[in-house]
Enzyme design. Structure first.
Site, short mmCIF file in Angstrom:
data_model
loop_
_atom_site.label_atom_id
_atom_site.label_comp_id
_atom_site.label_asym_id
_atom_site.label_seq_id
_atom_site.Cartn_x
_atom_site.Cartn_y
_atom_site.Cartn_z
N HIS A 1 0.84 -1.20 0.00
CA HIS A 1 0.00 0.00 0.00
C HIS A 1 0.88 1.24 0.00
O HIS A 1 1.76 1.40 0.84
CB HIS A 1 -0.91 0.02 1.22
CG HIS A 1 -1.84 1.20 1.25
ND1 HIS A 1 -1.92 2.06 2.31
CD2 HIS A 1 -2.71 1.67 0.31
CE1 HIS A 1 -2.80 3.01 2.05
NE2 HIS A 1 -3.29 2.79 0.84
N GLU B 1 -16.61 1.67 1.05
CA GLU B 1 -16.29 2.37 2.28
C GLU B 1 -17.33 3.44 2.63
O GLU B 1 -17.41 3.86 3.77
CB GLU B 1 -14.90 3.00 2.18
CG GLU B 1 -14.78 4.09 1.13
CD GLU B 1 -13.33 4.41 0.82
OE1 GLU B 1 -12.67 3.54 0.25
OE2 GLU B 1 -12.87 5.50 1.15
#
Length: 703
Positions: free
Chosen positions: A417, A512
């Site tokens: 990430h 999300e």
């Protein structure tokens, strides 16, 4: 009365313009779509288009406003028109199909703009397919070497007050829910469509973003998008009230006053209009990929689809945190994390990551994403700092080597990430070193993020400089045999055909956002997904987020509907986004996520209506196994699923994962049922979908 007269006159002009001489007329291979081009008496380039004899794009002008030469929207002369045909079959590295047909007819109109102050050569290149058409501007090599574009003036004149599904024009984000309205209602509904974001720059109450989905009153489906966005800003569409016309608007280059600087020779992105009388054709079309260049990489053997889990949802929901300590006001370059007091909520710690590794490995996943592994998360969001992350330094409780070794020993990989915090120069400075670290520890995929305002200050996420950066990151990743999943980047325009290591993007409102309307997932495949796959992060099983994160509310979905997304929303990069403990309570339903492929040989869109429902079927890569998914909006519905896509004469065993009659996305999201049936190509199964729900079916040949 005057308005009625205006529309009748416009329709008459459109009919006349769409009956030009054969020389400037171009028809699709099946003859259903026709595009006409002409120059007006003032030298204005104009095109229009028909579908099955009906005008779908009324006369629309073309051109640019430039810094050096003023308006390039008239005064052109036509030099020549060149026609050609093209037909090929190509095989994608990954995709919805084993092979894709690229069949079109092309017309290149060579134009000249000659004045005392300018001598410009500009071609307009049209391609017409059976499911749509596209055009782009091509500037050949010429005396003028550079052109500063203030804005592009491409028009898309609709013929009536169509129904549209749109999100507001914004230079920095596409993370909006879609609004359904008539075209004429866009200005009035624009403000209500706006939502907060870490970086948002809405710019005009009449502006919307592509892909723009529309439906006429007689059920012709029209979709406007762009393809092959390279070295150019992203295009928005600005609605002109009372004319039903859209005019292109390019994302500006910061405060410069212009949109782009181009160097000859140069080709703009394609402006694409998809059209059909069937909604399923809009879902199935591959026109965006076909307008992109073939694979640019010499070797693609290292590129592969990925099914993954992640130490992510627990941070998104607030159960744990990306950061390691509560320390504030520190200089990352000198801060000593070894002496910092941990706050005890850091999710990316060795013990927790191993727990996820074990669950992912035990259940056949390929990779595990770990966010919050690296230093800097205490001091970044909203602060617009040039230097926050170095992308190589782990927190004290994340053993980079040991965790990668452990993952490899369990047969999976960790996924990297890289949150850039929007600082483009910092990421570009550290990128090769960060990729080299990934090579050293065996990572082959990275999720990159661009949360917050772009640095340098004044630049936008969708401007020319940033568009170039996103592609440069993909190219440089390819040099290291790394696949890229870019979040908050510009929405994709089919470049994954050319660079198939671009395996995913976000660039839309995803999982999300917990309270979006259920119908959102019935619109995205018609809009955002037309340019390429989305990392939507499906698979949430525990919808009552307040059970483990008191500040959160309920997610509007059902478990069966979440399973369906693995079929209805195509991506070669699919996440099981929830936490292991939530899957452990529903392992019978989790079986579908374990079974469903992430690469396909064939795809069929069985029935659909934007904003209402989608039913899709796909056959696994090199397999006889089929998977069906259906999703609905807030309305419950029963659909008939014809199994005619199966091989005739073959018996199959189908496992159905369905909502129960008591299921509801808002009040009873975990009510599902599982049953099996014997089916053949003659079977038609009626399947119920609860409000905000859906269904999934796995179909395998019977023993």
């Amino acid at each position: 009365m005057m308005k009625i007269y205006y529309y009748l006159l416009a329709a008459a002009i459109g009919a006349a313009a769409c009956a030009c001489t054969e020389k400037s007329n171009l028809a699709s291979p099946n003859g259903n779509i026709k595009v006409d081009f002409r120059l007006t008496k003032d030298g204005v380039p104009v095109y229009c288009a028909t579908y099955c004899g009906d005008t779908v794009v009324a006369p629309s002008s073309l051109g640019f406003d430039t810094e050096q030469f003023g308006s390039l929207t008239g005064g052109f002369k036509q030099l020549s028109v060149i026609h050609s045909d093209f037909d090929e079959i190509w095989q994608p590295v990954w995709g919805e199909f084993d092979s894709i047909r690229n069949n079109y007819r092309q017309m290149v109109v060579e134009l000249a703009y000659e004045a005392d102050t300018a001598d410009i050569r500009m071609n307009v290149e049209f391609r017409v397919f059976d499911d749509g058409f596209a055009y782009r501007y091509v500037f050949p090599s010429q005396k003028v070497k550079e052109l500063t574009i203030i804005d592009e003036k491409s028009e898309f004149a609709m013929t009536a007050n169509h129904t549209a599904w749109w999100i507001p024009g914004d230079y920095d984000t596409q993370e909006y829910e879609y609004t359904r309205s008539r075209l004429s209602e866009i200005p009035a509904k624009h403000e209500a469509a706006l939502v907060g974001n870490a970086s948002a720059t809405p710019f005009d109450k009449n502006a919307v973003q592509t892909s723009l989905m529309m439906r006429t009153d007689d059920s012709t489906y029209i979709n406007i998008h762009e393809a092959a966005l390279v070295d150019y800003p992203a295009m928005h569409l600005v609605y002109t009230p009372e004319t039903y016309k859209f005019i292109s608007a390019l994302t500006p280059a910061g405060q410069s006053g212009h949109a782009a600087v181009i160097h000859m020779p140069f080709s703009t992105p394609w402006r694409v209009v998809m059209v059909s009388d069937r909604a399923t054709d809009i879902l199935a079309t591959q026109i965006i990929y076909n307008l992109n260049e073939p694979v640019a990489l010499d070797d693609t053997s290292w590129i592969h689809p990925v099914k993954y889990m992640g130490v992510w949802w627990e941070m998104i929901t607030g159960k744990s945190q990306w950061s390691y300590t509560d320390a504030e006001n520190f200089d990352l370059a000198t801060f000593d994390y070894s002496k910092a007091r941990p706050h005890g909520k850091h999710g990316a710690n060795n013990e927790n990551v191993k727990r996820y590794i074990d669950f992912a490995a035990d259940n056949g996943f390929d990779q595990l994403l770990v966010e919050g592994w690296n230093t800097g998360w205490e001091d970044w969001l909203g602060k617009e700092k040039d230097y926050v992350f170095d992308f190589v330094t782990p927190y004290p409780d994340f053993d980079l080597k040991a965790l990668n070794d452990y993952a490899h020993s369990r047969g999976i990989k960790l996924m990297m990430h890289h949150e850039t915090s929007g600082s483009i120069p910092n990421y570009e400075q550290h990128m090769d070193t960060a990729y080299a670290l990934m090579n050293r520890y065996g990572y082959d995929a990275v999720k990159s993020g661009y949360v917050g305002n772009i640095l340098p200050k004044g630049e936008y996420h969708y401007g020319q400089r940033q568009v170039n950066h996103y592609l440069d990151a993909v190219r440089r990743a390819a040099d290291h045999h790394i696949m890229v999943n870019a979040h908050e980047a510009v929405r994709p325009t089919g470049l994954a055909r050319t660079y198939p290591n671009l395996v995913g993007n976000e660039s839309a409102m995803g999982t999300e956002y917990r309270n979006m309307a259920p119908g959102h997932v019935t619109i995205l495949p018609f809009t955002r997904l037309k340019g390429g796959p989305m990392d939507f992060t499906p698979g949430i099983f525990e919808m009552d987020l307040g059970k483990f994160s008191p500040d959160n509310t309920h997610k509007r979905a059902t478990i069966a509907g979440q399973l369906a997304l693995y079929v209805t929303m195509y991506s070669p990069l699919q996440m099981a986004a929830d936490m292991p403990e939530h899957y452990a309570k529903h392992m019978d339903a989790f079986q579908f996520i374990k079974d469903v492929p992430v690469d396909w040989s064939d795809s069929r869109y069985l029935d659909a209506e934007p904003g209402e429902f989608i039913v899709a079927a796909r056959r696994g890569k090199g397999s006889d196994n089929w998977y069906v998914g259906g999703v609905t909006n807030e309305q419950a519905r029963t659909v008939d699923v014809s199994m005619s896509f199966l091989k005739p004469g073959v018996k199959y065993l189908a496992t159905f994962y369905t909502d129960t009659p008591e299921a509801h996305s808002d009040t009873n999201s975990q009510a599902y049922a599982i049953h099996t049936e014997n089916v053949t190509s003659n079977t038609v199964s009626s399947v119920y979908m609860a409000p905000g729900g859906g269904f999934a079916i796995s179909i395998v040949p019977a023993e």
